[in-house]
Each structure stands twice: as structure tokens, then as C-alpha cells.
Scaffold this motif. Structure first.
Motif, PDB file in Angstrom:
ATOM      1  N   LYS A 223       6.167 -15.260 -40.135  1.00 25.12           N
ATOM      2  CA  LYS A 223       5.301 -16.434 -40.294  1.00 25.12           C
ATOM      3  C   LYS A 223       4.442 -16.634 -39.056  1.00 25.12           C
ATOM      4  O   LYS A 223       3.266 -16.951 -39.150  1.00 25.12           O
ATOM      5  N   ARG A 224       5.049 -16.417 -37.872  1.00 26.03           N
ATOM      6  CA  ARG A 224       4.263 -16.614 -36.658  1.00 26.03           C
ATOM      7  C   ARG A 224       3.143 -15.579 -36.581  1.00 26.03           C
ATOM      8  O   ARG A 224       2.009 -15.901 -36.247  1.00 26.03           O
ATOM      9  N   ARG A 225       3.492 -14.337 -36.952  1.00 29.59           N
ATOM     10  CA  ARG A 225       2.453 -13.291 -36.906  1.00 29.59           C
ATOM     11  C   ARG A 225       1.284 -13.635 -37.817  1.00 29.59           C
ATOM     12  O   ARG A 225       0.135 -13.535 -37.438  1.00 29.59           O
ATOM     13  N   TRP A 226       1.638 -14.080 -39.058  1.00 30.50           N
ATOM     14  CA  TRP A 226       0.576 -14.403 -40.002  1.00 30.50           C
ATOM     15  C   TRP A 226      -0.224 -15.614 -39.533  1.00 30.50           C
ATOM     16  O   TRP A 226      -1.439 -15.654 -39.708  1.00 30.50           O
ATOM     17  N   THR A 227       0.471 -16.583 -38.943  1.00 31.38           N
ATOM     18  CA  THR A 227      -0.242 -17.745 -38.434  1.00 31.38           C
ATOM     19  C   THR A 227      -1.230 -17.333 -37.363  1.00 31.38           C
ATOM     20  O   THR A 227      -2.387 -17.768 -37.352  1.00 31.38           O
ATOM     21  N   GLU A 228      -0.773 -16.443 -36.475  1.00 34.49           N
ATOM     22  CA  GLU A 228      -1.675 -16.006 -35.408  1.00 34.49           C
ATOM     23  C   GLU A 228      -2.869 -15.251 -35.980  1.00 34.49           C
ATOM     24  O   GLU A 228      -4.006 -15.441 -35.550  1.00 34.49           O
ATOM     25  N   ARG A 229      -2.588 -14.441 -37.010  1.00 38.04           N
ATOM     26  CA  ARG A 229      -3.681 -13.721 -37.658  1.00 38.04           C
ATOM     27  C   ARG A 229      -4.681 -14.706 -38.267  1.00 38.04           C
ATOM     28  O   ARG A 229      -5.897 -14.566 -38.119  1.00 38.04           O
ATOM     29  N   ALA A 230      -4.143 -15.722 -38.961  1.00 39.65           N
ATOM     30  CA  ALA A 230      -5.001 -16.715 -39.593  1.00 39.65           C
ATOM     31  C   ALA A 230      -5.834 -17.444 -38.545  1.00 39.65           C
ATOM     32  O   ALA A 230      -7.023 -17.682 -38.737  1.00 39.65           O
ATOM     33  N   GLU A 231      -5.174 -17.773 -37.421  1.00 39.75           N
ATOM     34  CA  GLU A 231      -5.902 -18.458 -36.344  1.00 39.75           C
ATOM     35  C   GLU A 231      -7.081 -17.606 -35.874  1.00 39.75           C
ATOM     36  O   GLU A 231      -8.186 -18.094 -35.675  1.00 39.75           O
ATOM     37  N   ARG A 232      -6.808 -16.301 -35.707  1.00 36.45           N
ATOM     38  CA  ARG A 232      -7.861 -15.424 -35.218  1.00 36.45           C
ATOM     39  C   ARG A 232      -9.001 -15.317 -36.227  1.00 36.45           C
ATOM     40  O   ARG A 232     -10.170 -15.381 -35.870  1.00 36.45           O
ATOM     41  N   ALA A 233      -8.609 -15.211 -37.521  1.00 39.39           N
ATOM     42  CA  ALA A 233      -9.635 -15.099 -38.557  1.00 39.39           C
ATOM     43  C   ALA A 233     -10.503 -16.354 -38.571  1.00 39.39           C
ATOM     44  O   ALA A 233     -11.741 -16.270 -38.634  1.00 39.39           O
ATOM     45  N   LEU A 234      -9.854 -17.500 -38.477  1.00 35.93           N
ATOM     46  CA  LEU A 234     -10.605 -18.755 -38.469  1.00 35.93           C
ATOM     47  C   LEU A 234     -11.546 -18.812 -37.274  1.00 35.93           C
ATOM     48  O   LEU A 234     -12.703 -19.221 -37.394  1.00 35.93           O
ATOM     49  N   ALA A 235     -11.011 -18.386 -36.130  1.00 31.11           N
ATOM     50  CA  ALA A 235     -11.811 -18.442 -34.917  1.00 31.11           C
ATOM     51  C   ALA A 235     -13.051 -17.564 -35.063  1.00 31.11           C
ATOM     52  O   ALA A 235     -14.141 -17.940 -34.650  1.00 31.11           O
ATOM     53  N   ARG A 236     -12.878 -16.395 -35.700  1.00 30.21           N
ATOM     54  CA  ARG A 236     -14.019 -15.509 -35.904  1.00 30.21           C
ATOM     55  C   ARG A 236     -15.042 -16.156 -36.818  1.00 30.21           C
ATOM     56  O   ARG A 236     -16.234 -16.093 -36.592  1.00 30.21           O
ATOM     57  N   ARG A 237     -14.539 -16.839 -37.864  1.00 32.05           N
ATOM     58  CA  ARG A 237     -15.453 -17.423 -38.826  1.00 32.05           C
ATOM     59  C   ARG A 237     -16.296 -18.518 -38.163  1.00 32.05           C
ATOM     60  O   ARG A 237     -17.464 -18.692 -38.465  1.00 32.05           O
ATOM     61  N   HIS A 238     -15.669 -19.265 -37.286  1.00 27.64           N
ATOM     62  CA  HIS A 238     -16.419 -20.322 -36.605  1.00 27.64           C
ATOM     63  C   HIS A 238     -17.251 -19.794 -35.448  1.00 27.64           C
ATOM     64  O   HIS A 238     -17.890 -20.561 -34.747  1.00 27.64           O
TER      65      HIS A 238
END
Lengths: 656, 249
Positions: A629-644
Motif C-alpha cells: 500500500k505504501r509503495r502504491w501510495t508513493e507511486r500515486a503521489e508521484r503520478a499526481l505530482a507529474r500531472r500538476h
């Protein structure tokens, strides 16, 4: 006198069997720092392979011995070190116990999967012929080969190991490696190799013990080796896990005293049926309460532990607000979909299965609170669940009380028992506490649950529909589902609130450092009793609801092995969070149900799977599911950061 | 560079980290045979990390560490110890659960050879009578200063090629500090090179042949001991100013 000898002498081989294991436990603890309850399972593996080669493949005895003891024994020890225990930091007592437990649960389940279901009868004897009577003690107490082999094995093993540990360079280095491998490396010693050697020696001893004890029983069964471990644990505890000769003497005494008492006590008495089987556990409890050395176990800490980088934060903490909102939405949607499915299209089989999973989740919440939040390891959670179930059953049986009300009363009873257990073990922590709760669980298993007044004998209590309100028994009704769902939501919310509130912070402080917590004014004894009592209540609620679902409350449903499995399962999915407990409950029943479709031979795999998960706990104490879950959360955070198109926050924070 | 004039310990552009937390950024200095280097700097400057990287407890993430000309970056600590480097860590450096004598034997049997154990023991007990008195006691029952003494006794009796002592005098009684400095001067005469991490700056500089001052994981000063005092004060000053700025903003 003649009669006394006649009763006592047959106790000697049992005592020696206990002694061999007790010495092995002390040896492993002294040379590897692990209280390896899996030792019995290691011995079983060698005994199994030995008997299998001789019986099924007609190997000559010596060849089977070389294969099972000289190759498999140390090999298994080395494998345990290489793949499991090497990865656990020496300070993490919980991880070490849980890993040993999962070996004890997992290995006997794994062997049938590998070798098929075997019924191995009569392992051959190595040293003396078991049936030959060599001489008589006194006038007519025969001494046969089993007795001689057992005594010889015990004495030789004891002498060799004491010499190894106390007089050799390797023994000194092994003891040093337990305390601080790094400090030992600074002396120019390859600490890894020393520890690996220690594991190989322990594995060899376990294999030897297993093969030489195999002829004492008619068939080679895992259960015998697990039972042996209990008396061995008691003896090792009296020796404060330090002195091998003391452990051996106490173990022999336990064996001899049990059989002597068995000879003199009338078979119909309470003493015979309840007190005698409980004898080793009473010894264990006595040792835990009165042997001062046990209060200071695992206190020698690695002075160089600050070399390790700090552990990463759990998933919920690294979530940003946006991801957090997303996760919450997904959880709510999942919950909604789950409720709708259960009420509409879910097939009855699966509805039953998932209901059971929710009841298990309640019991598992008690582990979350006690182990995850307060950092206290209890191996008696299934027992606490059982206490509530039996209380509710007897109240309904005798007073006609509504089972749900009875369940609540039972939860209070379980809570009281848990609180008393905590009070009795206030001076113990870590390993000592785990052993105390294990002793309590075993005591209930052998002496209290099977009693007529508690469970109505081995058949158990069968629930009657008139005890249950709301048509909980109705085959196609959803009443049970709704009740369990309601209780689960309330309890899960309650645990989450406790975790976030003052009590939760006190408990977390206690988990982090008892000394530090006491320093900021946390009342440690009170917090510990409180944590146990709350956890007991949760386990009790879960136990009562499980009982409704199973319709029969049998003593075997709440045995100590289940407690072990509970801890192992919850630790796998994540012991720190409420979601972890629910994932564990649902995961357990789903895997079990899917296994129904698998071939007979693979039935044992359920526990093997969870045991494997717990072994992964060694590397990731937050649980495998939590880690992902932590790995996926970190991935999601990175994806969001890229989108913004905002720069991602780097993992490396630069200069400290 | 061959033989005698080759430095016994060399750090070349060494960086190191604890997980995601970086602690050293390109640290370079070298220690000649029989020389004494004082390693100075405020708390958190990376002194202990330098010691740990040299002895292999913490791997260098880049750069190279050479012991007696041999590149040891990536080697495990026990192999570096066998090359002749000894590291007395900060704080407790003894095995609590072993007796005082077992602690000494454990150290002597690897570094002095088996035949020398009893001779080394006798020497240690003669030099530090307190250890003889307590030799059967568990090392964990010794006071902090006594434990410190025990871990120093191991290396002072059987001198290594290069000795790194972290927080040398911390926790020692003033009289014992004198004894330990006398012991260090003694092993230096026998040819051991020293790296001393020390709170008592003047004392370390009096013994040192050169000094390294660290500041936030980098070398702020590397040169003769005479200039080190000023460098340390400058670093401490800069840090105080930085704090004041952080507090006011």
C-alpha cells in the motif's frame, strides 16, 4: 519403593525427550538470540524424512540417518538463517517470536504438500534395540533400549554442547554475535558466518533429537513434536534460557513426576483429568512468575544499532491530502458495493464465508489493538474468544439468556480474564509475556475448555434457534450479516478512535519505549491492563459471533494453535491499522474457501501461505499488504505530482 | 609511493548515507604511518560517520577508502579489521552479556594470535587493575566509564596498525583520561597511527600531528594542528549565526 520405581522409570524416556528439546531451545537462544519454538518442527522434518526414506524407499538405516540428520538438519538450519532470521534486527523480539511460530504452524502443514499425506509407522531405532530388555532396575522394573537410547542421547548431547559453548572460541563468538554482530565484526570476526554456523549446529541437534526420539512413538506425527515443545519450553524457562544442565534436569523431572503422579492418582479424579495434563503449563507459569532471569530477557541491546537507517513511515502517513481523499472514496465505494452485493446477488455459500470473515476480523481487531498499537504480543486471543463463546453458550443453556446479550456478558468475562492475565504478567515483557499468554492458552485448552461444566465435553455446545433473536438462524435471511456488519463497523471505528486518542498515544509511547513512556508520566501497568482488557473484549465479541455462525461451540475451535495462526495472519496483512485486521479476516476465509477447490493434498497450504507472509514480516514489520500500500501510495503521489507539473518532493532530503 | 611513505589510511572524496539521510559529502584526508589525526567538529558534523565508513560499519556511497594502500570500500567490517584497522565506537563498545575476561579473550584471540592470549591478559590486568578485580563479572554490570576503559584496554594492549577512537574521553574520570592518553602515546611509539575524535579539543591537538575539522558532512579545515583551533571556532560561530537567523526569520 518397587511401585514408585515402576511408575517413575517409564517417565525417564519422556523426560529425556523433553530434555533434548529444552537443551536445544537454550542452545538456540544462547547462540542465535532466537527463542525458536520452531525447533520442534525442525526435529519433525528430520524424523519424517528419516522414517519416509526407511519405510517407503527401503533405504538402509545409516544412509537415511546421514540424509535426514547430517544433511537435512543443518541444511534446514542454514536455510532458516539465510532466508529468515538474518533479516530480522536483533532488537525486534516480536518478529523473532512470530517467525518461530510461523515455522511451527507452517512446516507441519507444508510436509504433506511436498511428500503427500504419509502415514509413517515405526521409525527404526539407531542406537539400542527398543524392544530388547537390557537389564532390570530393582527386582522387576525392565529397562529396554528406548530408555537407554534416550539417556545416552541426552547425556552426550548435553556434555558436547556445554563444552562447545563454554570452552571453545566458536562458542564465545556465537554468544558475542547474539548481542552485537557489528561489534564482533570490529574484532575481525565474520559474524554472519558465526551465526550461520550456530544455526547449522542447532539444526543438526534438532535433526538428531527428532530421529532418535521417533521410535518412542508408534507413528511419526507432527502433533507429538509440538506437544514435546510445551514441556521443553517450561524446562527452558526454569533455566532462564541460560543454563543447559538446569534445563535438562528440570525436563527429566517433569517427565518423571508426570508419569509417577499418573500412576498414583485415581483415573477418575479431577487431578488426573485436568491437573495432570496442565502440569507443564503450571511449571511454565511458575517459572515466568518467579525466575528472576526471565524478566531481563533480550535486554542486552546492540550498542551499534544506530548504524541502521530509521524505518520508513506507514502508508497513511505519507499520503498527501489529494491521495488521501481518493483512498477514502475508494474505501467507501468498496464498502457500499460489498453491502449491496451481500444483500442481493451473493451466493449463500460465499455469504456465509464472508460473514465468517467479518467475525474473524473482529477477533483480529483485538490483535491490532494489543500488538499493533500497544506493542504487547499475546498468544491467547483465540482462548479469549472461546471464553466469551462458552460463557454465552452456558448462559443461554442454563438461564435461557438471549445469545447476543450472553455474548456481551461473555465479552466482559473475556475482558476480565485478559486483564487478570495482564496483571499477573506485569513484570514480564517481550518474550516473557508471549510465553505467559501461551501458557494461559494451553492451560485453558487442556484443563478448562474440555471440562463438562464449561463445554459439555468434547462434543461442545450446540446452539438452539430459540436462543437467538432476529432470525439469526434463518438460512436465507441477512440478519446475521447486518448484525456482524454493525458490530464490526462500531468496533473498527472504536479501535481507530482509541488509536488516535490519548490512550492510543500512551499505548504507542509504551510500544516505542517503556522507559521513555514512564518518563513522560504514562502509568504503564494501568495502560497495559487497559490494552489487554479492551483487546479481550474485542476478541470476546468476535468469538461469540463466530459461535453463532458455526452453530456448535466445541473446545477444539478455540485452541492455542488458532491463537498462533491469528497473530501470524494479522501480522502478515498489517498489524498497525484497522484495515489490516479486516483484510486479515476476509483474506483468511477467502483463501480457505478457494482451497476447497484445490486437491486434497494442498489443503495445508492456507497456513503455509500465511506463514510465508509472516516470514516476510521479518523484512517489513509493517506487514506485506501495508508495504505494498505504501509503495502504491508513493507511486500515486508521484503520478499526481507529474500531472500538476509541480516538482516531486525528492525522497532524498539532502543534508540532515 | 611504496612502502614506508604510503599513508596507512586514506579517504578520498568519500560520501555516505543512512538510508535516505545523507551524512558525508566528499570527505578526503589521509593518515601517515605513526601519525595522529584529530577529527573535530560540532555535533552532527559527521565525525562518527567518518569513523564508521573507515571501519566498514557504514558503506561509502561513493569515493574510496584505502587501508595500507588497499582499497577497502565495499569490504565487510571484519575483513577491514583483519587488515589492521581497529575502531573503538562511541559509548558502549563491549559485550554486556560476556564477562570482562571473555571480552578481552574474544579480542585477543583474533588480533594477537592464540598463543599470546594469556600474556596479553596479564598485561591488560597489570595496566588496568580494576579490570582484574572485576574480571569474572558481566561487562554489563560495569559503569559507563569502566566499560569504556575495557574497550580501550583491548586495543592498547595489542596495538593495531591504525586505531580510530570515537569520543575518546567522554564519560571517563579525569585521572583515567590521563592514563588513556599515556596509553595512546605508548601505542603511537610502537608505530600505530591514530585517528582521535575528541570533545576536549586542546588535549587532542596536543597529541595530533594534523587535524581535520568537519562541518555538516564536509571538510572545513585540513592541516596542521596549530590552525585547527581557529577553524573549530569559526565553524561553531557560523552555526550559531545560522541558528540565530533561522530563529529570527
Amino acid at each position: 519403593m518397587e511401585q514408585l520405581l515402576g511408575f517413575a522409570v517409564p517417565g525417564v524416556p519422556y523426560g529425556c525427550a523433553y530434555a533434548v528439546f529444552a537443551v536445544g531451545l537454550v542452545l538456540t537462544y544462547q547462540t542465535t538470540g532466537v527463542f525458536n519454538v520452531g525447533y520442534g518442527a525442525q526435529a519433525y522434518v528430520s524424523a519424517f524424512i528419516f522414517a519416509w526414506l526407511v519405510d517407503d524407499h527401503a533405504w538402509p538405516t545409516w544412509a537415511a540417518f546421514v540424509c535426514a540428520v547430517v544433511i537435512v538438519g543443518p541444511g534446514l538450519g542454514l536455510a532458516l538463517d539465510r532466508f529468515l532470521f538474518r533479516r530480522i534486527p536483533s532488537s525486534n523480539t516480536t518478529a523473532k517470536i512470530v517467525t518461530g511460530l510461523s515455522l511451527l504452524v507452517g512446516i507441519p502443514a507444508l510436509l504433506p504438500v511436498v511428500f503427500g499425506n504419509q502415514n509413517l509407522v515405526g521409525a527404526p531405532s539407531i542406537v539400542f534395540n527398543p524392544d530388547t530388555v537390557y537389564f532390570h532396575l530393582g527386582a522387576d522394573v525392565p529397562v529396554n533400549g528406548i530408555y537407554l537410547s534416550a539417556v545416552l542421547l541426552t547425556v552426550v548431547m548435553l556434555v558436547v554442547l556445554v563444552l562447545l559453548l563454554r570452552t571453545t572460541r566458536l562458542g564465545l563468538e556465537m554468544r558475542a554475535a547474539v548481542e552485537s554482530p557489528r561489534l564482533l565484526e570490529l574484532e575481525g570476526v565474520n559474524a554472519r558466518r558465526v551465526t550461520a554456523t550456530a544455526w547449522a549446529v542447532c539444526g543438526l541437534m534438532a535433526g538428531l533429537a527428532g530421529v532418535l526420539l521417533a521410535p518412542t512413538e508408534v507413528t511419526v506425527q507432527a502433533q507429538d513434536y509440538v506437544t514435546l515443545m510445551v514441556a521443553a519450553i517450561a524446562a527452558a524457562a526454569i533455566a532462564a534460557l541460560r543454563s543447559m544442565p538446569v534445563a535438562a534436569v528440570v525436563a527429566v523431572l517433569i517427565g518423571v513426576l508426570s508419569l509417577t503422579a499418573q500412576g498414583y492418582l485415581p483415573t477418575s479424579s479431577f487431578w488426573y483429568s485436568a491437573a495432570l495434563p496442565a502440569f507443564p503449563f503450571l511449571v511454565l507459569v511458575g517459572a515466568l512468575l518467579f525466575v528472576p532471569g526471565l524478566r531481563h530477557l533480550d535486554e542486552a541491546t546492540d550498542p551499534l544499532s544506530s548504524v541502521d537507517p530509521p524505518p520508513p513511515p506507514p502508508a497513511a502517513r505519507v499520503r498527501g491530502r489529494e491521495v488521501d481523499r481518493l483512498v477514502r472514496t475508494v474505501y467507501l465505494a468498496l464498502l457500499f458495493a460489498f453491502v449491496v452485493s451481500m444483500l442481493t446477488w451473493m451466493p449463500p455459500t460465499w455469504e456465509t464465508v464472508l460473514n465468517q470473515g467479518m467475525a474473524y476480523s473482529l477477533v483480529f481487531l483485538s490483535v491490532t489493538l494489543l500488538t499493533g498499537t500497544a506493542g504487547q504480543l499475546s498468544l491467547a486471543q483465540a482462548t479469549l474468544a472461546g471464553i466469551a463463546a462458552f460463557t454465552a453458550g452456558q448462559l443461554a443453556n442454563h438461564l435461557g439468556l438471549d445469545f447476543l446479550v450472553g455474548g456481551a456478558v461473555g465479552a466482559v468475562a473475556a475482558s476480565v480474564v485478559a486483564g487478570m492475565l495482564a496483571l499477573a504478567s506485569l513484570r514480564l515483557r517481550g518474550l516473557g509475556l508471549a510465553l505467559m499468554t501461551l501458557a494461559a492458552a494451553l492451560l485453558f485448552d487442556v484443563a478448562i475448555f474440555p471440562a463438562q461444566a464449561v463445554s459439555g465435553g468434547t462434543g461442545g455446545i450446540t446452539l438452539e434457534p430459540r436462543w437467538l433473536p432476529l432470525d439469526l438462524f434463518a438460512p436465507n435471511g441477512h440478519a446475521y450479516f447486518l448484525v456482524v456488519l454493525l458490530v464490526l463497523v462500531i468496533c473498527a471505528g472504536g479501535v481507530a478512535l482509541v488509536q488516535r486518542g490519548t490512550v492510543g498515544r500512551f499505548l504507542a509511547a509504551m510500544r516505542g519505549s517503556e522507559l521513555g513512556a514512564a518518563g513522560i508520566g504514562v502509568n504503564l501497568p494501568w495502560q497495559r491492563v487497559l490494552a489487554f482488557a479492551l483487546s479481550g473484549a474485542l476478541a470476546g465479541v468476535g468469538g461469540a459471533l463466530l459461535a453463532i455462525q458455526q452453530t456448535v461451540i466445541a473446545p477444539g475451535e478455540f485452541n492455542y494453535q488458532l491463537s498462533l495462526a491469528f497473530v501470524v495472519i494479522v501480522v502478515t496483512t498489517g498489524v498497525g491499522t484497522v484495515e489490516g485486521a479486516i483484510q486479515a479476516g476476509i483474506g483468511l476465509v477467502v483463501v480457505q474457501q478457494l482451497m476447497q477447490y484445490a486437491p486434497q493434498r494442498l489443503q495445508g497450504l492456507t497456513f503455509v501461505l500465511f506463514a510465508l507472509g509472516a516470514l516476510a514480516y521479518a523484512a517489513h514489520p509493517e506487514g506485506v499488504v501495508e508495504l505494498e500500500k505504501r509503495r502504491w501510495t508513493e507511486r500515486a503521489e508521484r503520478a499526481l505530482a507529474r500531472r500538476h507539473r509541480a516538482p516531486a518532493t525528492p525522497a532524498v532530503t539532502g543534508r540532515p | 609511493m611504496t612502502g614506508a611513505d604510503r599513508p596507512i589510511l586514506e579517504l578520498d572524496e568519500v560520501s555516505a548515507a543512512y538510508g535516505p539521510y545523507r551524512a558525508l559529502f566528499g570527505v578526503s584526508f589521509s593518515v601517515a604511518r605513526g601519525a595522529v589525526v584529530a577529527l573535530l567538529g560540532p555535533n552532527g558534523a559527521g565525525k562518527s560517520t567518518v569513523a564508521r565508513v573507515a571501519s566498514g560499519l557504514v558503506p561509502a556511497s561513493s569515493g574510496s577508502v584505502r587501508v595500507d594502500g588497499r582499497d577497502v570500500a565495499g569490504e565487510p567490517a571484519w575483513r577491514i579489521a583483519r587488515f589492521g584497522l581497529a575502531h573503538v565506537p562511541e559509548g558502549r563498545g563491549v559485550f554486556d552479556s560476556l564477562s570482562v575476561e571473555e571480552n578481552l579473550v574474544l579480542s585477543f584471540q583474533r588480533r594477537g594470535g592464540r598463543g599470546q592470549i594469556s600474556a596479553s591478559l596479564a598485561q591488560a590486568y597489570e595496566r588496568f587493575p580494576l579490570l582484574k578485580e572485576r574480571r569474572q563479572d558481566r561487562a554489563g554490570t560495569l559503569s559507563g566509564g569502566q566499560q569504556r576503559l575495557l574497550s580501550l584496554a583491548k586495543v592498547l594492549v595489542v596495538p593495531p596498525k591504525v586505531l580510530i577512537v570515537d569520543e575518546l574521553s567522554l564519560g571517563l574520570a579525569p585521572g583515567v583520561v590521563d592514563d588513556v592518553y599515556a596509553g595512546l602515546a605508548d601505542v603511537r611509539r610502537k608505530g600505530t597511527a591514530l585517528v582521535v575524535v575528541e570533545q576536549q579539543v586542546d588535549r587532542a591537538l596536543a597529541l595530533a600531528s594534523s587535524a581535520v575539522v568537519l562541518e555538516r558532512g564536509t571538510v572545513a579545515y585540513y592541516g596542521p594542528p596549530s590552525g585547527a583551533r581557529a577553524a573549530v571556532e569559526e565553524v561553531v560561530d557560523r552555526r550559531a549565526r545560522g541558528r540565530a537567523q533561522a530563529a529570527s526569520s
